[in-house]
Design a protein around this motif. Structure first.
Motif, PDB file in Angstrom:
ATOM      1  N   ALA A   1      59.230  40.567  27.836  1.00  0.00           N
ATOM      2  CA  ALA A   1      60.368  40.139  28.653  1.00  0.00           C
ATOM      3  C   ALA A   1      61.004  41.330  29.371  1.00  0.00           C
ATOM      4  CB  ALA A   1      61.406  39.423  27.787  1.00  0.00           C
ATOM      5  N   ASP A   2      61.146  42.465  28.690  1.00  0.00           N
ATOM      6  CA  ASP A   2      61.704  43.667  29.317  1.00  0.00           C
ATOM      7  C   ASP A   2      60.847  44.130  30.493  1.00  0.00           C
ATOM      8  OD1 ASP A   2      63.834  43.774  27.563  1.00  0.00           O
ATOM      9  OD2 ASP A   2      62.951  45.345  26.296  1.00  0.00           O
ATOM     10  N   ALA A   3      59.526  44.123  30.314  1.00  0.00           N
ATOM     11  CA  ALA A   3      58.626  44.556  31.386  1.00  0.00           C
ATOM     12  C   ALA A   3      58.706  43.614  32.583  1.00  0.00           C
ATOM     13  CB  ALA A   3      57.199  44.637  30.876  1.00  0.00           C
ATOM     14  N   ILE A   4      58.705  42.329  32.318  1.00  0.00           N
ATOM     15  CA  ILE A   4      58.799  41.352  33.409  1.00  0.00           C
ATOM     16  C   ILE A   4      60.124  41.505  34.141  1.00  0.00           C
ATOM     17  CG2 ILE A   4      58.978  38.886  33.939  1.00  0.00           C
ATOM     18  CD1 ILE A   4      56.913  38.449  31.658  1.00  0.00           C
ATOM     19  N   PHE A   5      61.208  41.685  33.407  1.00  0.00           N
ATOM     20  CA  PHE A   5      62.521  41.874  34.034  1.00  0.00           C
ATOM     21  C   PHE A   5      62.504  43.118  34.925  1.00  0.00           C
ATOM     22  CE2 PHE A   5      66.879  43.506  34.084  1.00  0.00           C
ATOM     23  CZ  PHE A   5      67.530  42.401  34.620  1.00  0.00           C
ATOM     24  N   GLY A   6      61.897  44.199  34.431  1.00  0.00           N
ATOM     25  CA  GLY A   6      61.824  45.415  35.226  1.00  0.00           C
ATOM     26  C   GLY A   6      61.033  45.228  36.510  1.00  0.00           C
ATOM     27  N   VAL A   7      59.918  44.519  36.429  1.00  0.00           N
ATOM     28  CA  VAL A   7      59.092  44.274  37.617  1.00  0.00           C
ATOM     29  C   VAL A   7      59.825  43.372  38.598  1.00  0.00           C
ATOM     30  CG1 VAL A   7      56.987  43.122  38.413  1.00  0.00           C
ATOM     31  CG2 VAL A   7      56.886  44.702  36.484  1.00  0.00           C
ATOM     32  N   VAL A   8      60.478  42.342  38.093  1.00  0.00           N
ATOM     33  CA  VAL A   8      61.163  41.384  38.967  1.00  0.00           C
ATOM     34  C   VAL A   8      62.370  42.015  39.651  1.00  0.00           C
ATOM     35  CG1 VAL A   8      62.516  39.246  38.956  1.00  0.00           C
ATOM     36  CG2 VAL A   8      60.353  39.348  37.745  1.00  0.00           C
ATOM     37  N   THR A   9      63.091  42.864  38.950  1.00  0.00           N
ATOM     38  CA  THR A   9      64.309  43.440  39.535  1.00  0.00           C
ATOM     39  C   THR A   9      64.048  44.667  40.396  1.00  0.00           C
ATOM     40  OG1 THR A   9      64.738  44.723  37.527  1.00  0.00           O
ATOM     41  CG2 THR A   9      65.800  42.550  37.716  1.00  0.00           C
ATOM     42  N   SER A  10      62.853  45.218  40.341  1.00  0.00           N
ATOM     43  CA  SER A  10      62.523  46.348  41.202  1.00  0.00           C
ATOM     44  C   SER A  10      62.446  45.859  42.638  1.00  0.00           C
ATOM     45  CB  SER A  10      61.180  46.963  40.790  1.00  0.00           C
ATOM     46  OG  SER A  10      60.768  47.890  41.761  1.00  0.00           O
ATOM     47  N   ARG A  11      63.122  46.552  43.534  1.00  0.00           N
ATOM     48  CA  ARG A  11      63.125  46.121  44.933  1.00  0.00           C
ATOM     49  C   ARG A  11      62.064  46.829  45.765  1.00  0.00           C
ATOM     50  NH1 ARG A  11      68.477  47.038  47.470  1.00  0.00           N
ATOM     51  NH2 ARG A  11      68.174  49.074  46.567  1.00  0.00           N
ATOM     52  N   TYR A  12      61.357  47.819  45.178  1.00  0.00           N
ATOM     53  CA  TYR A  12      60.457  48.613  45.984  1.00  0.00           C
ATOM     54  C   TYR A  12      59.027  48.643  45.460  1.00  0.00           C
ATOM     55  CZ  TYR A  12      59.164  52.352  49.173  1.00  0.00           C
ATOM     56  OH  TYR A  12      58.573  53.083  50.153  1.00  0.00           O
ATOM     57  N   MET A  13      58.798  48.315  44.203  1.00  0.00           N
ATOM     58  CA  MET A  13      57.456  48.361  43.625  1.00  0.00           C
ATOM     59  C   MET A  13      56.629  47.189  44.141  1.00  0.00           C
ATOM     60  SD  MET A  13      56.215  48.243  39.600  1.00  0.00           S
ATOM     61  CE  MET A  13      57.676  47.418  39.097  1.00  0.00           C
ATOM     62  N   THR A  14      55.403  47.480  44.553  1.00  0.00           N
ATOM     63  CA  THR A  14      54.487  46.427  44.953  1.00  0.00           C
ATOM     64  C   THR A  14      53.049  46.873  44.712  1.00  0.00           C
ATOM     65  OG1 THR A  14      53.932  44.801  46.660  1.00  0.00           O
ATOM     66  CG2 THR A  14      54.246  47.064  47.404  1.00  0.00           C
ATOM     67  N   GLY A  15      52.184  45.917  44.435  1.00  0.00           N
ATOM     68  CA  GLY A  15      50.780  46.214  44.209  1.00  0.00           C
ATOM     69  C   GLY A  15      50.497  46.849  42.865  1.00  0.00           C
ATOM     70  N   GLU A  16      51.399  46.702  41.922  1.00  0.00           N
ATOM     71  CA  GLU A  16      51.244  47.348  40.621  1.00  0.00           C
ATOM     72  C   GLU A  16      50.960  46.334  39.521  1.00  0.00           C
ATOM     73  OE1 GLU A  16      51.092  50.597  40.112  1.00  0.00           O
ATOM     74  OE2 GLU A  16      51.375  50.840  42.260  1.00  0.00           O
ATOM     75  N   VAL A  17      50.129  46.733  38.583  1.00  0.00           N
ATOM     76  CA  VAL A  17      49.879  45.949  37.378  1.00  0.00           C
ATOM     77  C   VAL A  17      50.438  46.764  36.214  1.00  0.00           C
ATOM     78  CG1 VAL A  17      48.147  44.946  35.860  1.00  0.00           C
ATOM     79  CG2 VAL A  17      47.809  44.904  38.339  1.00  0.00           C
ATOM     80  N   VAL A  18      51.442  46.244  35.557  1.00  0.00           N
ATOM     81  CA  VAL A  18      52.055  46.914  34.412  1.00  0.00           C
ATOM     82  C   VAL A  18      51.299  46.463  33.164  1.00  0.00           C
ATOM     83  CG1 VAL A  18      54.172  47.223  33.084  1.00  0.00           C
ATOM     84  CG2 VAL A  18      54.287  46.977  35.573  1.00  0.00           C
ATOM     85  N   VAL A  19      50.687  47.418  32.492  1.00  0.00           N
ATOM     86  CA  VAL A  19      49.876  47.126  31.311  1.00  0.00           C
ATOM     87  C   VAL A  19      50.712  47.385  30.062  1.00  0.00           C
ATOM     88  CG1 VAL A  19      47.771  47.677  30.054  1.00  0.00           C
ATOM     89  CG2 VAL A  19      47.784  47.770  32.542  1.00  0.00           C
ATOM     90  N   LEU A  20      50.854  46.368  29.238  1.00  0.00           N
ATOM     91  CA  LEU A  20      51.612  46.491  27.983  1.00  0.00           C
ATOM     92  C   LEU A  20      50.640  46.536  26.822  1.00  0.00           C
ATOM     93  CD1 LEU A  20      54.495  43.931  28.534  1.00  0.00           C
ATOM     94  CD2 LEU A  20      54.513  46.383  28.876  1.00  0.00           C
ATOM     95  N   ASP A  21      50.156  47.731  26.542  1.00  0.00           N
ATOM     96  CA  ASP A  21      49.209  47.863  25.430  1.00  0.00           C
ATOM     97  C   ASP A  21      49.607  48.961  24.459  1.00  0.00           C
ATOM     98  OD1 ASP A  21      48.643  50.104  26.886  1.00  0.00           O
ATOM     99  OD2 ASP A  21      46.504  49.704  27.121  1.00  0.00           O
ATOM    100  N   GLY A  22      50.850  49.434  24.563  1.00  0.00           N
ATOM    101  CA  GLY A  22      51.328  50.468  23.650  1.00  0.00           C
ATOM    102  C   GLY A  22      50.605  51.791  23.807  1.00  0.00           C
ATOM    103  N   GLY A  23      49.943  51.977  24.940  1.00  0.00           N
ATOM    104  CA  GLY A  23      49.193  53.192  25.193  1.00  0.00           C
ATOM    105  C   GLY A  23      47.737  53.101  24.742  1.00  0.00           C
ATOM    106  N   LEU A  24      47.311  51.929  24.295  1.00  0.00           N
ATOM    107  CA  LEU A  24      45.952  51.755  23.802  1.00  0.00           C
ATOM    108  C   LEU A  24      44.911  52.106  24.868  1.00  0.00           C
ATOM    109  CD1 LEU A  24      44.576  50.915  21.171  1.00  0.00           C
ATOM    110  CD2 LEU A  24      44.505  48.587  22.051  1.00  0.00           C
ATOM    111  N   GLY A  25      45.229  51.831  26.136  1.00  0.00           N
ATOM    112  CA  GLY A  25      44.311  52.162  27.217  1.00  0.00           C
ATOM    113  C   GLY A  25      44.155  53.656  27.445  1.00  0.00           C
ATOM    114  N   LEU A  26      45.060  54.452  26.880  1.00  0.00           N
ATOM    115  CA  LEU A  26      44.978  55.899  27.024  1.00  0.00           C
ATOM    116  C   LEU A  26      44.036  56.518  26.012  1.00  0.00           C
ATOM    117  CD1 LEU A  26      48.807  56.594  27.343  1.00  0.00           C
ATOM    118  CD2 LEU A  26      47.135  56.454  29.201  1.00  0.00           C
ATOM    119  N   VAL A  27      43.726  55.773  24.955  1.00  0.00           N
ATOM    120  CA  VAL A  27      42.891  56.277  23.881  1.00  0.00           C
ATOM    121  C   VAL A  27      41.426  56.051  24.237  1.00  0.00           C
ATOM    122  CG1 VAL A  27      42.342  56.058  21.427  1.00  0.00           C
ATOM    123  CG2 VAL A  27      44.700  55.742  22.216  1.00  0.00           C
ATOM    124  N   SER A  28      40.641  57.089  24.173  1.00  0.00           N
ATOM    125  CA  SER A  28      39.226  56.916  24.529  1.00  0.00           C
ATOM    126  C   SER A  28      38.369  56.584  23.337  1.00  0.00           C
ATOM    127  CB  SER A  28      38.689  58.165  25.205  1.00  0.00           C
ATOM    128  OG  SER A  28      38.888  59.305  24.415  1.00  0.00           O
TER     129      SER A  28
END
Length: 88
Positions: free
Chosen positions: A61-88
């Motif tokens: 919900a926090d991430a969605i609220f941040g994306v919705v209320t941003s007036r300038y961000m576009t074309g972005e995919v916010v990944v909520l994986d706790g940083g799991l995608g950073l681990v190789s």
């Protein structure tokens, strides 16, 4: 493959339909009622993700609220994986 399609579609739509903003939120395995039986997956995420836990409904919900209320961000995919995608 579907996550790659969402990434591509989000960026493509942002280019084509501007000035309309197009963003997406891609949640990883979260600790909600739909995934309550995924204990082994949540344990793996907790062991391997830098944040050491799965996302909660409040995190999403926090991430969605941040994306919705941003007036300038576009074309972005916010990944909520706790940083799991950073681990190789």
């Amino acid at each position: 493959m579907s996550k790659a399609a969402i990434n591509h579609l989000t960026r493509l739509l942002a280019k084509v339909v501007g000035p309309v903003r197009v963003n997406a939120v891609a949640p990883g395995p979260g600790g909600d009622t739909w995934t309550k039986d995924w204990a082994p997956i949540h344990a793996t995420v907790a062991r391997n993700a830098p944040l050491g836990r799965s996302a909660t409904a409040e995190d999403l919900a926090d991430a969605i609220f941040g994306v919705v209320t941003s007036r300038y961000m576009t074309g972005e995919v916010v990944v909520l994986d706790g940083g799991l995608g950073l681990v190789s």
